[in-house]
Design an enzyme around this catalytic site. Structure first.
Site, PDB file in Angstrom:
ATOM      1  N   TRP A 127      -5.518  -4.806  -1.541  1.00 49.20           N
ATOM      2  CA  TRP A 127      -4.247  -4.277  -2.156  1.00 49.20           C
ATOM      3  C   TRP A 127      -4.186  -4.832  -3.554  1.00 49.20           C
ATOM      4  CZ3 TRP A 127       0.387  -7.852  -3.001  1.00 49.20           C
ATOM      5  CH2 TRP A 127       1.499  -7.092  -3.487  1.00 49.20           C
ATOM      6  N   ASP A 208      -2.876 -12.655   4.657  1.00 51.40           N
ATOM      7  CA  ASP A 208      -1.853 -11.846   4.114  1.00 51.40           C
ATOM      8  C   ASP A 208      -1.435 -10.846   5.332  1.00 51.40           C
ATOM      9  OD1 ASP A 208       0.058 -10.056   2.897  1.00 51.40           O
ATOM     10  OD2 ASP A 208      -1.252  -9.521   1.275  1.00 51.40           O
ATOM     11  N   ALA A 210       1.418  -8.450   6.420  1.00 53.16           N
ATOM     12  CA  ALA A 210       2.471  -7.710   5.969  1.00 53.16           C
ATOM     13  C   ALA A 210       2.996  -6.495   6.835  1.00 53.16           C
ATOM     14  CB  ALA A 210       2.353  -6.996   4.331  1.00 53.16           C
ATOM     15  N   LYS A 243       8.444  -4.485   5.640  1.00 58.20           N
ATOM     16  CA  LYS A 243       7.868  -3.319   6.304  1.00 58.20           C
ATOM     17  C   LYS A 243       8.524  -3.392   7.694  1.00 58.20           C
ATOM     18  CE  LYS A 243       5.342  -3.127   2.789  1.00 58.20           C
ATOM     19  NZ  LYS A 243       4.710  -2.296   1.726  1.00 58.20           N
TER      20      LYS A 243
HETATM   21  C1  LMR Z   1       1.979  -0.822  -0.656  1.00 55.76           C
HETATM   22  O1  LMR Z   1       0.758  -1.282  -0.739  1.00 55.76           O
HETATM   23  O2  LMR Z   1       1.774   0.369  -1.131  1.00 55.76           O
HETATM   24  C2  LMR Z   1       2.941  -1.705  -0.737  1.00 55.76           C
HETATM   25  O3  LMR Z   1       2.774  -3.099  -0.446  1.00 55.76           O
HETATM   26  C3  LMR Z   1       4.164  -1.762  -1.771  1.00 55.76           C
HETATM   27  C4  LMR Z   1       3.547  -2.477  -2.881  1.00 55.76           C
HETATM   28  O4  LMR Z   1       4.271  -3.194  -3.382  1.00 55.76           O
HETATM   29  O5  LMR Z   1       2.457  -2.282  -3.455  1.00 55.76           O
END
Ligand code: LMR
Length: 394
Positions: A127, A208, A210, A243
């Site tokens: 991410w 992490d 999520a 989420k």
């Molecule tokens: C994403 O990866 O799209 C989500 O986790 C939203 C974000 O905050 O980036």
């Protein structure tokens, strides 16, 4: 003063949200930011969340501060949801945070305080906000291989070879489930090998998580996290409720620090509360209260789990439909990985040029690294996307 500011690079996920909004085409398709959408393109408030909010509105008698770590009942409910009985509760320090991002930020700050020289190892890719925050905090980071762009699955040999380079005390960031951005995940056997390697190296895991409940089910998705929590003296877990409870804007997350014993837990708890105080004092309460209300009421919890399961199954159906449609159009199984991947995302594994072509010619928005939000699709848009993917020459 302000004249000294330098322009900053835009967050590539959030920039896409703005670009999509500005696109006047009626048939545009948003597969960008990780937000769940139902078949009509809405991001609904979950039934149990509505009911919990109704109860809170009716019953809440004060808005006075909670504690620096947030409401202890939230900490206990989340510890149970994520860790179950994998680790004794006396070993777990926890603070409520503004979303999963807040938990990641506090985890990194804790690492910086406890082990300023540690390198934080990130999967390549990960991410984008992970490296962004680490860079902002001035910490050391390194990458381990994760994705095989030919098979679109995990490059396990590459991952193990890179993790073999880590030094004692280094931190390895792992995605608890539903890897973002690739959608490719380790098998249980591979995960066991990663755990053994990290133990031998004396690494500290940072997980992490999520998307618990978006992959293979609530308990199944927490398996790796629980396994790690029970296998290491120390680990950090950043969990998000954005989420799985659909409460994105309420900013509801938690950071848990698993300590070796209760004395160490006390120190970790004090430090986490201190970090909350320095950064924003008390964490947001509304989303946390909604989550606690749901998790501690058997009826609400059952309804939440049922709706989450519908959401999860819906994404699996879309994955299969897309893989089938691409198989039909290309007469090949090269897109079968879409059905194996788990969670909201899959990385298509194509070039930024073709991603741009899909946007310009077909109004299909995905992140530049070809990450698609599967939950942004529906039965009508799957064939449109499949056709566009083939037409663009992916
Ligand atoms: C994403 O990866 O799209 C989500 O986790 C939203 C974000 O905050 O980036």
């Amino acid at each position: 003063m302000l004249e000294h500011l330098q322009p900053l690079p835009a967050d590539k996920i959030l920039a896409l949200v703005a670009a999509f909004r500005e696109d006047p085409r009626d048939d545009k398709i948003d597969l960008g930011v990780g937000v769940y959408k139902d078949a009509s393109g809405n991001t609904p408030v979950m039934r149990a969340v509505k009911e919990a909010e109704r109860r809170i509105l009716a019953d809440q008698t004060t808005k006075a501060y909670t504690g620096l770590a947030g409401d202890p009942a939230y900490g206990a409910a989340m510890r149970d949801l994520v860790l179950a009985d994998s680790v004794a509760s006396e070993r777990v320090a926890a603070v409520a945070t503004p979303g999963g991002t807040g938990a990641i930020r506090q985890a990194l700050e804790l690492i910086r305080m406890a082990a300023p020289d540690a390198t934080v190892w990130l999967s390549n890719p990960t991410w984008p906000n992970h490296p962004s925050i680490i860079k902002y905090l001035g910490m050391k980071m390194a990458e381990y291989t994760y994705f095989d762009s030919a098979t679109r699955e995990v490059d396990f040999a590459g991952m193990m070879a890179d993790l073999d380079q880590i030094a004692a005390g280094d931190v390895v960031l792992l995605h608890g489930c539903c890897h973002n951005p690739t959608g490719a995940n380790l098998t249980a056997d591979q995960m066991a090998q990663v755990i053994t390697l990290m133990q031998n190296k004396g690494a500290v895991p940072l997980i992490d998580i999520a998307y618990q409940g978006f992959g293979d089910g609530l308990d199944e998705d927490a398996k790796i996290t629980r396994q790690i929590a029970s296998a290491f003296d120390n680990c950090l877990i950043a969990a998000s409720c954005s989420k799985n409870f659909g409460i994105y804007r309420e900013r509801t997350g938690i950071l848990m620090a698993v300590a070796k014993d209760s004395a160490q837990q006390g120190l970790a708890q004090q430090t986490l509360a201190y970090l909350n105080r320095q950064n924003y004092s008390f964490p947001p309460d509304h989303g946390a209260r909604v989550v606690t209300t749901i998790l501690t009421d058997p009826e609400l919890r059952a309804d939440w789990e049922a709706e989450l399961e519908e959401t999860r199954m819906g994404m699996l159906v879309l994955r299969q439909q897309l893989a089938d449609e691409l198989k039909r159009l290309t007469n090949s199984d090269r897109f079968d990985f879409l059905a194996h991947h788990r969670g909201m995302f899959s990385r298509l594994g194509t070039t930024p040029e073709l991603v741009e072509k899909l946007r310009a010619e077909h109004g299909i928005y995905m992140v530049g690294d070809s990450r698609m939000n599967i939950a942004g699709l529906n039965a009508q848009t799957v064939p449109i996307l499949a056709k566009a993917i083939v037409a663009a020459g992916v």
